[in-house]
Design a protein around this motif. Sequence first.
Motif, PDB file in Angstrom:
ATOM      1  N   ASN A  97      61.986 -52.568  38.121  1.00 34.81           N
ATOM      2  CA  ASN A  97      61.478 -53.374  39.227  1.00 34.81           C
ATOM      3  C   ASN A  97      62.608 -53.862  40.125  1.00 34.81           C
ATOM      4  O   ASN A  97      62.509 -53.797  41.359  1.00 34.81           O
ATOM      5  CB  ASN A  97      60.699 -54.578  38.684  1.00 34.81           C
ATOM      6  N   SER A 135      57.647 -60.031  38.818  1.00 31.50           N
ATOM      7  CA  SER A 135      57.926 -58.852  37.996  1.00 31.50           C
ATOM      8  C   SER A 135      58.214 -59.241  36.549  1.00 31.50           C
ATOM      9  O   SER A 135      57.855 -58.511  35.619  1.00 31.50           O
ATOM     10  CB  SER A 135      59.096 -58.060  38.582  1.00 31.50           C
ATOM     11  N   THR A 181      52.358 -48.462  36.418  1.00 31.03           N
ATOM     12  CA  THR A 181      53.379 -49.340  36.997  1.00 31.03           C
ATOM     13  C   THR A 181      54.699 -48.611  37.178  1.00 31.03           C
ATOM     14  O   THR A 181      55.386 -48.795  38.192  1.00 31.03           O
ATOM     15  CB  THR A 181      53.590 -50.571  36.107  1.00 31.03           C
ATOM     16  N   PHE A 185      56.532 -48.059  40.937  1.00 30.44           N
ATOM     17  CA  PHE A 185      57.892 -48.479  41.276  1.00 30.44           C
ATOM     18  C   PHE A 185      58.808 -47.284  41.535  1.00 30.44           C
ATOM     19  O   PHE A 185      59.728 -47.375  42.353  1.00 30.44           O
ATOM     20  CB  PHE A 185      58.465 -49.360  40.168  1.00 30.44           C
TER      21      PHE A 185
END
Length: 292
Positions: A97, A135, A181, A185
């Motif tokens: 992240n 995050s 996820t 990212f």
Amino acid sequence: MAATGVAIGVIFLVQMVVGVLGNFSLLCHYLFLHLTGCKLRFTDWIMQHLVVANLLTLLCNGLQQIMGAFGLKNFLDDLGCKLLVYLHRVGRNVIMNSTSFLSVFQVITISPKSSRWTNLRLKSPSFIASCVSLSWILSFTINIAFPMDLTSRWSHRNITSLKGFGSKSLDMFHAVLLTGTDVMFMKLILCSSGYLISILYRHNQRMKHIHRNNSPPRSSPESKATKTILLLVSTFLCFYTRSCLFQVNLALMYNPDEFMVNLSALSSVFGGFPVVSPFLIMSLGSRSDIRK
């Protein structure tokens, strides 16, 4: 103890010691700058989160792998083992992240000063700060299933028994959530990195045209910072790709031998990115870019 196990254990130990020292030194550097009243760039604030996540993954993953490689007796109970796995996964997600936020923020910072970017540029510090904070919350939340689903007890053969840190025991929903996820990212990293490269290329072309009859153009602080972040992101992508290839290869093997399991373990945590990244930041970062 087999010579291979000793060699693997030594590699893990050296990797963890070097990585912890590098990240801790960088963290102390940022703390010193803060105490002396220096005004840091906002990207440095994101990098501090990256350094903390690096330390978390190195300590949690390194402790497990070193004890497993040397065949040391487990001194943690089942709860302690699950906690290490959980914190390792949290740190892993925050590394990805933070890397994506670095590239996205730099895109906003150096983008052409058109009307559509102006408002976003002004709001980006608070926006990115909220995203980085969220995050951590997201990483703590989506990885809660790891300690819950981890049924294998950590033993002296933890590398084999916990292959993939218990990921094969996850249900389909949680696996899709984690994969989704990661993909999101990774798309942010790839798109922002490509845009950064195009901006740098156009900037260099303009500077060559302006200075073709003068002295060679000097790189601006923004250009230097962009190149630093690009190198950091490129290093992350290389290590991440290598780690994925080893993990996929291990998953496709019906009965992997000990060498392949150890090799896959060495490429875990993005293949050593937490070890290399602080030295990249320290070697490429410039104090001249930090204003009082």
